[in-house]
Design a protein around this motif. Structure first.
Motif, PDB file in Angstrom:
ATOM      1  N   GLN A   1       0.881  -1.163   0.000  1.00  0.00           N
ATOM      2  CA  GLN A   1       0.000   0.000   0.000  1.00  0.00           C
ATOM      3  C   GLN A   1       0.917   1.212   0.000  1.00  0.00           C
ATOM      4  OE1 GLN A   1      -2.756  -2.005   3.307  1.00  0.00           O
ATOM      5  NE2 GLN A   1      -3.598  -0.050   2.625  1.00  0.00           N
TER       6      GLN A   1
ATOM      7  N   PHE B   1      -6.655  -1.343   5.535  1.00  0.00           N
ATOM      8  CA  PHE B   1      -5.693  -2.394   5.240  1.00  0.00           C
ATOM      9  C   PHE B   1      -6.193  -3.252   4.085  1.00  0.00           C
ATOM     10  CE2 PHE B   1      -2.767  -2.009   8.753  1.00  0.00           C
ATOM     11  CZ  PHE B   1      -3.516  -1.408   9.762  1.00  0.00           C
TER      12      PHE B   1
ATOM     13  N   HIS C   1     -12.173  -2.359  16.533  1.00  0.00           N
ATOM     14  CA  HIS C   1     -11.512  -3.536  15.978  1.00  0.00           C
ATOM     15  C   HIS C   1     -11.365  -3.397  14.466  1.00  0.00           C
ATOM     16  CE1 HIS C   1     -13.882  -5.953  19.264  1.00  0.00           C
ATOM     17  NE2 HIS C   1     -13.298  -4.899  19.738  1.00  0.00           N
ATOM     18  N   LEU C   2     -10.478  -4.194  13.901  1.00  0.00           N
ATOM     19  CA  LEU C   2     -10.442  -4.368  12.465  1.00  0.00           C
ATOM     20  C   LEU C   2     -11.751  -4.986  12.008  1.00  0.00           C
ATOM     21  CD1 LEU C   2      -6.940  -5.899  11.646  1.00  0.00           C
ATOM     22  CD2 LEU C   2      -7.986  -3.957  10.494  1.00  0.00           C
ATOM     23  N   GLN C   3     -12.325  -4.450  10.938  1.00  0.00           N
ATOM     24  CA  GLN C   3     -13.554  -5.039  10.427  1.00  0.00           C
ATOM     25  C   GLN C   3     -13.519  -5.060   8.911  1.00  0.00           C
ATOM     26  OE1 GLN C   3     -17.146  -2.278  10.755  1.00  0.00           O
ATOM     27  NE2 GLN C   3     -15.795  -1.449  12.333  1.00  0.00           N
TER      28      GLN C   3
ATOM     29  N   PHE D   1     -12.042  -9.951  13.935  1.00  0.00           N
ATOM     30  CA  PHE D   1     -10.916  -9.629  14.805  1.00  0.00           C
ATOM     31  C   PHE D   1     -11.362  -9.166  16.187  1.00  0.00           C
ATOM     32  CE2 PHE D   1      -7.088  -9.855  12.210  1.00  0.00           C
ATOM     33  CZ  PHE D   1      -7.636 -10.008  10.948  1.00  0.00           C
TER      34      PHE D   1
ATOM     35  N   GLY E   1       1.177  -3.656   8.906  1.00  0.00           N
ATOM     36  CA  GLY E   1      -0.040  -4.449   8.902  1.00  0.00           C
ATOM     37  C   GLY E   1       0.110  -5.688   9.756  1.00  0.00           C
ATOM     38  N   PRO E   2      -1.000  -6.323  10.111  1.00  0.00           N
ATOM     39  CA  PRO E   2      -0.926  -7.563  10.903  1.00  0.00           C
ATOM     40  C   PRO E   2      -0.161  -8.651  10.151  1.00  0.00           C
ATOM     41  CG  PRO E   2      -3.168  -6.695  10.866  1.00  0.00           C
ATOM     42  CD  PRO E   2      -2.391  -5.918   9.851  1.00  0.00           C
TER      43      PRO E   2
ATOM     44  N   PHE F   1      -1.253  -9.085   4.862  1.00  0.00           N
ATOM     45  CA  PHE F   1      -1.738  -7.720   4.919  1.00  0.00           C
ATOM     46  C   PHE F   1      -0.716  -6.740   4.350  1.00  0.00           C
ATOM     47  CE2 PHE F   1      -5.655  -7.453   7.438  1.00  0.00           C
ATOM     48  CZ  PHE F   1      -5.751  -8.751   7.922  1.00  0.00           C
ATOM     49  N   GLY F   2      -1.230  -5.659   3.772  1.00  0.00           N
ATOM     50  CA  GLY F   2      -0.375  -4.537   3.448  1.00  0.00           C
ATOM     51  C   GLY F   2      -0.089  -3.720   4.700  1.00  0.00           C
ATOM     52  N   GLY F   3       0.725  -2.705   4.559  1.00  0.00           N
ATOM     53  CA  GLY F   3       1.141  -1.911   5.703  1.00  0.00           C
ATOM     54  C   GLY F   3       0.103  -0.924   6.216  1.00  0.00           C
ATOM     55  N   GLY F   4      -0.983  -0.749   5.478  1.00  0.00           N
ATOM     56  CA  GLY F   4      -2.043   0.135   5.927  1.00  0.00           C
ATOM     57  C   GLY F   4      -1.909   1.556   5.391  1.00  0.00           C
TER      58      GLY F   4
ATOM     59  N   TYR G   1      -2.293 -12.916  15.236  1.00  0.00           N
ATOM     60  CA  TYR G   1      -1.492 -12.008  14.420  1.00  0.00           C
ATOM     61  C   TYR G   1      -0.645 -11.123  15.332  1.00  0.00           C
ATOM     62  CZ  TYR G   1      -4.497 -12.864  10.311  1.00  0.00           C
ATOM     63  OH  TYR G   1      -5.181 -13.429   9.258  1.00  0.00           O
TER      64      TYR G   1
ATOM     65  N   LEU H   1      -4.041 -14.847   5.418  1.00  0.00           N
ATOM     66  CA  LEU H   1      -4.043 -13.517   4.831  1.00  0.00           C
ATOM     67  C   LEU H   1      -2.687 -12.858   4.990  1.00  0.00           C
ATOM     68  CD1 LEU H   1      -7.460 -12.024   6.005  1.00  0.00           C
ATOM     69  CD2 LEU H   1      -6.880 -13.020   3.789  1.00  0.00           C
TER      70      LEU H   1
ATOM     71  N   GLN I   1       0.960  -7.288  15.197  1.00  0.00           N
ATOM     72  CA  GLN I   1       0.961  -6.030  14.451  1.00  0.00           C
ATOM     73  C   GLN I   1       1.919  -5.056  15.117  1.00  0.00           C
ATOM     74  OE1 GLN I   1      -2.805  -4.006  14.045  1.00  0.00           O
ATOM     75  NE2 GLN I   1      -2.064  -2.776  12.338  1.00  0.00           N
TER      76      GLN I   1
ATOM     77  N   LEU J   1       0.439 -12.825  10.275  1.00  0.00           N
ATOM     78  CA  LEU J   1      -0.065 -14.064  10.860  1.00  0.00           C
ATOM     79  C   LEU J   1       1.051 -14.812  11.568  1.00  0.00           C
ATOM     80  CD1 LEU J   1      -2.504 -16.050  11.076  1.00  0.00           C
ATOM     81  CD2 LEU J   1      -1.546 -17.189   9.061  1.00  0.00           C
TER      82      LEU J   1
ATOM     83  N   GLN K   1      -2.238 -20.342  12.874  1.00  0.00           N
ATOM     84  CA  GLN K   1      -3.637 -20.586  12.550  1.00  0.00           C
ATOM     85  C   GLN K   1      -4.028 -21.972  13.049  1.00  0.00           C
ATOM     86  OE1 GLN K   1      -4.570 -20.259   8.361  1.00  0.00           O
ATOM     87  NE2 GLN K   1      -6.530 -21.311   8.582  1.00  0.00           N
TER      88      GLN K   1
ATOM     89  N   TYR L   1      -6.971 -17.520  14.704  1.00  0.00           N
ATOM     90  CA  TYR L   1      -5.706 -16.976  14.209  1.00  0.00           C
ATOM     91  C   TYR L   1      -5.107 -16.041  15.256  1.00  0.00           C
ATOM     92  CZ  TYR L   1      -8.594 -17.753  10.004  1.00  0.00           C
ATOM     93  OH  TYR L   1      -9.443 -18.268   9.058  1.00  0.00           O
TER      94      TYR L   1
END
Lengths: 114, 116
Positions: free
Chosen positions: A6, A90, A43-45, B107, B42-43, A104-107, B35, A102, B37, B45, B48, B33
């Motif tokens: 990102q 994200f 939270h992340l959603q 999450f 980003g998170p 993830f990108g850095g946000g 993670y 998953l 961060q 993993l 799992q 899971y």
């Protein structure tokens, strides 16, 4: 190694401006694509997801994203942002149907000025 | 529907100490899971679980990190001994586990660990 990028780390917009956040990944195989959002103190959603079919997917709160396979991209868009869209966004990718893992990108931290 | 619960929410320890985090997933979710961060990233993993079996722990630093999900419900993540670079938010997520790679992960609020 497979990765997600990102490029915009911080974005500042005024209300009613249009938004586009970039997401690119480094893999030419099968991918499942997600955008997650984290509002301040929450939270992340999940915002939206793409698995197959129409490459333009619509999510909650007026967000949409377009999967462009040739560009390895899954950019997030919103025609007109609101102050309440201030959050961190994200991009996440599941590569090659590998379980449900998953990456993830850095946000991207978005601030919308009222 | 109750969400993913995590405790504690914050923890401050000194390096070389041990610490444990607890997660209770959404009822009925088979997949869990953990993670990590790190600030500004980003998170990532760590591990799992599918029920009480490990699906993937390739990114778990096994010399100091361990995790278990003995009865296929709650899970604990332990760090022993902690290093400064372990300072991060530890997120727990869960999913139904019946849709493979298209499963939506939910999450928890995370545990913010500071190692001094």
């Amino acid at each position: 190694a497979q990765s997600v990028s990102q490029h915009n780390h911080h974005v500042i917009l005024s209300e009613a401006a249009s938004l586009e956040l970039g997401c690119n990944y480094s893999y030419g195989g099968t991918v499942n694509l997600f955008w997650y959002v984290q509002y301040p103190g929450q939270h992340l959603q999940l915002l939206l997801k793409y698995f197959s079919g129409d490459p333009l997917v619509k999510g909650i709160k007026g967000f949409e994203a377009e999967f462009i396979k040739s560009k390895f991209s899954f950019n997030l868009r919103k025609p007109s942002v609101q102050w309440s869209d201030t959050a961190e966004y994200f991009c996440a990718v599941n590569f090659n149907n590998a379980g449900n893992m998953l990456t993830f990108g850095g946000g991207t931290r978005l601030m919308v000025k009222p | 529907e109750a969400g993913v619960a995590q405790s504690p929410r914050y923890k401050i320890i000194e390096k070389r100490q041990s610490v444990a985090f607890w997660c209770n997933p959404i009822s009925g979710h088979a997949t869990l899971y953990w993670y990590q961060q790190i600030l500004g990233q980003g998170p990532k993993l760590l591990i799992q679980f599918q029920n009480n079996g490990v699906v993937d722990d390739s990114q778990l630093p096994k010399d100091r990190f361990s995790a278990e999900r003995l009865k296929g419900v709650d899970s604990t993540l332990k760090i022993q001994p902690a290093k400064l670079e372990d300072s991060a938010v530890y997120l727990c997520a869960s999913s139904l586990g019946n849709r493979g790679s298209t499963d939506t992960q939910y999450f928890g609020p995370g545990t913010r660990l500071t190692v001094l």
